[in-house]
Design an enzyme around this catalytic site. Structure first.
Site, PDB file in Angstrom:
ATOM      1  N   ASP A  83       0.373  46.360  16.118  1.00  0.00           N
ATOM      2  CA  ASP A  83      -0.107  44.977  16.190  1.00  0.00           C
ATOM      3  C   ASP A  83       0.029  44.446  17.614  1.00  0.00           C
ATOM      4  O   ASP A  83       1.123  44.424  18.179  1.00  0.00           O
ATOM      5  CB  ASP A  83       0.716  44.091  15.243  1.00  0.00           C
TER       6      ASP A  83
ATOM      7  N   TYR B  62       0.468  38.328  24.230  1.00  0.00           N
ATOM      8  CA  TYR B  62       1.759  39.011  24.406  1.00  0.00           C
ATOM      9  C   TYR B  62       1.900  39.540  25.842  1.00  0.00           C
ATOM     10  O   TYR B  62       2.986  39.919  26.262  1.00  0.00           O
ATOM     11  CB  TYR B  62       1.943  40.142  23.390  1.00  0.00           C
TER      12      TYR B  62
ATOM     13  N   HIS C  38      -6.198  34.143  16.635  1.00  0.00           N
ATOM     14  CA  HIS C  38      -4.732  34.145  16.612  1.00  0.00           C
ATOM     15  C   HIS C  38      -4.154  32.888  15.940  1.00  0.00           C
ATOM     16  O   HIS C  38      -3.221  32.976  15.149  1.00  0.00           O
ATOM     17  CB  HIS C  38      -4.205  34.262  18.054  1.00  0.00           C
TER      18      HIS C  38
ATOM     19  N   LYS D  92      -5.721  40.155  18.941  1.00  0.00           N
ATOM     20  CA  LYS D  92      -6.030  38.770  18.571  1.00  0.00           C
ATOM     21  C   LYS D  92      -6.621  37.980  19.738  1.00  0.00           C
ATOM     22  O   LYS D  92      -6.165  38.122  20.877  1.00  0.00           O
ATOM     23  CB  LYS D  92      -4.752  38.062  18.100  1.00  0.00           C
TER      24      LYS D  92
HETATM   25  N1  LIG Z   1       0.027  36.238  14.444  1.00  0.00           N
HETATM   26  C1  LIG Z   1       1.028  35.565  14.964  1.00  0.00           C
HETATM   27  O1  LIG Z   1       0.941  34.368  15.300  1.00  0.00           O
HETATM   28  C2  LIG Z   1       2.331  36.277  15.152  1.00  0.00           C
HETATM   29  C3  LIG Z   1       3.501  35.527  15.397  1.00  0.00           C
HETATM   30  C4  LIG Z   1       4.708  36.217  15.513  1.00  0.00           C
HETATM   31  C5  LIG Z   1       4.729  37.599  15.393  1.00  0.00           C
HETATM   32  N2  LIG Z   1       3.572  38.309  15.221  1.00  0.00           N
HETATM   33  C6  LIG Z   1       3.569  39.787  15.162  1.00  0.00           C
HETATM   34  O2  LIG Z   1       4.544  40.218  14.214  1.00  0.00           O
HETATM   35  C7  LIG Z   1       5.474  41.076  14.876  1.00  0.00           C
HETATM   36  C8  LIG Z   1       6.836  40.977  14.233  1.00  0.00           C
HETATM   37  O3  LIG Z   1       7.319  39.669  14.252  1.00  0.00           O
HETATM   38  P1  LIG Z   1       8.449  39.182  15.259  1.00  0.00           P
HETATM   39  O4  LIG Z   1       8.455  40.031  16.469  1.00  0.00           O
HETATM   40  O5  LIG Z   1       8.269  37.732  15.405  1.00  0.00           O
HETATM   41  O6  LIG Z   1       9.797  39.339  14.441  1.00  0.00           O
HETATM   42  P2  LIG Z   1      10.532  40.417  13.534  1.00  0.00           P
HETATM   43  O7  LIG Z   1       9.827  41.706  13.548  1.00  0.00           O
HETATM   44  O8  LIG Z   1      10.811  39.736  12.265  1.00  0.00           O
HETATM   45  O9  LIG Z   1      11.917  40.528  14.282  1.00  0.00           O
HETATM   46  C9  LIG Z   1      12.040  41.107  15.556  1.00  0.00           C
HETATM   47  C10 LIG Z   1      13.489  40.929  15.987  1.00  0.00           C
HETATM   48  O10 LIG Z   1      14.346  41.664  15.113  1.00  0.00           O
HETATM   49  C11 LIG Z   1      15.073  42.636  15.857  1.00  0.00           C
HETATM   50  N3  LIG Z   1      15.155  43.843  15.021  1.00  0.00           N
HETATM   51  C12 LIG Z   1      14.210  44.800  14.838  1.00  0.00           C
HETATM   52  N4  LIG Z   1      14.638  45.746  14.000  1.00  0.00           N
HETATM   53  C13 LIG Z   1      15.900  45.386  13.631  1.00  0.00           C
HETATM   54  C14 LIG Z   1      16.868  45.985  12.790  1.00  0.00           C
HETATM   55  N5  LIG Z   1      16.627  47.131  12.173  1.00  0.00           N
HETATM   56  N6  LIG Z   1      18.060  45.335  12.636  1.00  0.00           N
HETATM   57  C15 LIG Z   1      18.302  44.164  13.275  1.00  0.00           C
HETATM   58  N7  LIG Z   1      17.414  43.555  14.088  1.00  0.00           N
HETATM   59  C16 LIG Z   1      16.227  44.175  14.270  1.00  0.00           C
HETATM   60  C17 LIG Z   1      14.285  42.844  17.135  1.00  0.00           C
HETATM   61  O11 LIG Z   1      15.113  43.224  18.232  1.00  0.00           O
HETATM   62  P3  LIG Z   1      14.937  44.640  18.989  1.00  0.00           P
HETATM   63  O12 LIG Z   1      13.544  44.701  19.518  1.00  0.00           O
HETATM   64  O13 LIG Z   1      15.964  44.552  20.060  1.00  0.00           O
HETATM   65  O14 LIG Z   1      15.233  45.692  17.985  1.00  0.00           O
HETATM   66  C18 LIG Z   1      13.727  41.448  17.373  1.00  0.00           C
HETATM   67  O15 LIG Z   1      14.706  40.616  17.961  1.00  0.00           O
HETATM   68  C19 LIG Z   1       5.410  40.601  16.322  1.00  0.00           C
HETATM   69  O16 LIG Z   1       6.028  41.492  17.224  1.00  0.00           O
HETATM   70  C20 LIG Z   1       3.937  40.430  16.492  1.00  0.00           C
HETATM   71  O17 LIG Z   1       3.302  41.680  16.679  1.00  0.00           O
HETATM   72  C21 LIG Z   1       2.384  37.654  15.069  1.00  0.00           C
END
Ligand SMILES: NC(=O)c1ccc[n+]([C@@H]2O[C@H](COP(=O)([O-])OP(=O)(O)OC[C@H]3O[C@@H](n4cnc5c(N)ncnc54)[C@H](OP(=O)(O)O)[C@@H]3O)[C@@H](O)[C@H]2O)c1
Length: 327
Positions: free
Chosen positions: A46, A51, A112, A79
């Site tokens: 994704d 980003y 997005h 996006k």
């Molecule tokens: N469409 C939108 O508006 C939108 C908005 C937000 C996100 N997104 C997409 O969704 C993806 C995921 O969401 P997100 O990045 O917001 O949050 P997430 O995946 O819920 O959480 C990421 C966080 O959790 C940590 N983490 C990862 N694996 C872990 C584990 N096994 N144990 C403990 N902590 C862990 C990561 O740190 P480390 O990297 O240090 O492991 C990071 O700080 C994004 O990267 C993006 O591609 C889209």
């Protein structure tokens, strides 16, 4: 066991249910993360222009295509950012994304956010109140019509949206007769969005759950640290993150956890089978406890009469003042 489930989209495309998120992956981190992920079985990545790391994703893709995977085995999402909602800019931004990723096409391209910023700058804060973003008066339906022209160019296989409410989606359909293939939304036990998910699934709109671990940009307790999640993880011999990813995937959504750490990238992709009872216990976390983490900007002032649709659904009381025009 690797999480190799595949879901079928309304286009017939096969979407690997678990993907790697790339938001907030710092320079120098995401290239490595994407390469590790693909070498360990991920086939869904994704991305987004905003980003500001797609060129690094592209470098990683060059390293693994075709030696590890064929291009057609990967499912790449990106996006359109808010500052290019003007119909004449939509394909131009897609071209920029393709160039950054070093690809001829992507599998899914999303609007997005359901909000347009003025062209030219990624962000344009309001001069009088820095936390309010200046927005532009481009109806979502006009951007959607430009998106619908993209599959014919061969540069995308499908188009969809992200962060759209029921009213936004209905507005797009009323204007064009076409539902988005997918709606990518914030989804985890503290923001399950049950009504939106059910409504989309009834119409064949696939839901991708972002921030599945409850990525907490506001510094509150992380979902992986909730006692209920940890207890179930301990009993299943799993990590809390695996339990949350499996919770997100339980009802057919795709889930895109982000990590830049090798052990987490690998373990987040291991499937844990949740019983109905465990699923309900995790769902119960959100019953009296609602938190949305991605409320990035105030998009307009509360009483601005131009905007007639709430940006977020009613579940989020805090966001009820954000109004955006669909048509
Ligand atoms: N469409 C939108 O508006 C939108 C908005 C937000 C996100 N997104 C997409 O969704 C993806 C995921 O969401 P997100 O990045 O917001 O949050 P997430 O995946 O819920 O959480 C990421 C966080 O959790 C940590 N983490 C990862 N694996 C872990 C584990 N096994 N144990 C403990 N902590 C862990 C990561 O740190 P480390 O990297 O240090 O492991 C990071 O700080 C994004 O990267 C993006 O591609 C889209």
């Amino acid at each position: 066991m690797s999480f190799n489930n595949i879901v079928t989209l309304s286009t017939g495309q096969k979407l690997p249910q678990i993907g790697l998120g790339t938001w907030l992956s710092r320079p120098g981190e995401v290239e490595n993360a994407v390469e590790i992920a693909i070498r360990h079985g991920y086939r869904h990545i994704d991305c987004a222009l905003i980003y500001q790391n797609q060129h690094e994703v592209g470098t990683a893709l060059k390293r693994v295509i075709p030696s590890v995977v064929k291009r057609e085995e990967l499912f790449i999402t990106s996006k359109l950012w808010n500052h290019n909602h003007a119909p004449e800019n939509v394909e131009k931004e897609l071209d920029e994304t393709l160039s950054q990723l070093g690809l001829d096409y992507i599998d899914l391209y999303l609007i997005h956010w359901p909000v347009a910023f003025p062209a030219g700058k990624l962000f344009t804060p309001h001069p009088e109140k820095a936390e309010i973003q200046v927005i532009d008066d481009i109806p979502l339906a006009e951007t959607w019509k430009a998106m619908l022209k993209l599959p014919a160019t061969g540069k995308v296989k499908a188009v969809g949206v992200s962060n759209f409410s029921i009213k936004h989606l209905q507005g797009l359909h009323d204007a064009t007769g076409v539902w988005p293939v997918a709606n990518q939304i914030e989804r985890h036990p503290l923001n399950p969005q049950w009504e939106l998910v059910k409504w989309c699934q009834e119409r064949g709109i696939h839901i991708t759950a972002y921030s599945p671990l409850g990525n907490n940009i506001t510094g509150k307790q992380k979902l992986v640290d909730y006692a209920e999640v940890k207890a179930i993880a301990d009993r299943l011999g799993a990590t809390p993150a695996q339990v949350l990813v499996s919770w997100g995937a339980y009802d057919g959504c795709s889930v895109i956890p982000k990590s830049v750490q090798k052990d987490r990238i690998i373990s987040n992709f291991q499937q844990v089978k949740l019983s109905q009872e465990d699923y309900e216990a995790i769902s119960a976390i959100g019953k009296n406890n609602h938190l949305r983490f991605n409320v990035p900007f105030r998009y307009c002032t509360e009483s601005d009469p131009k905007w007639d649709v709430n940006i977020f659904d009613e579940e989020d009381e805090k966001a009820a003042t954000h109004q955006i025009r669909v048509v």
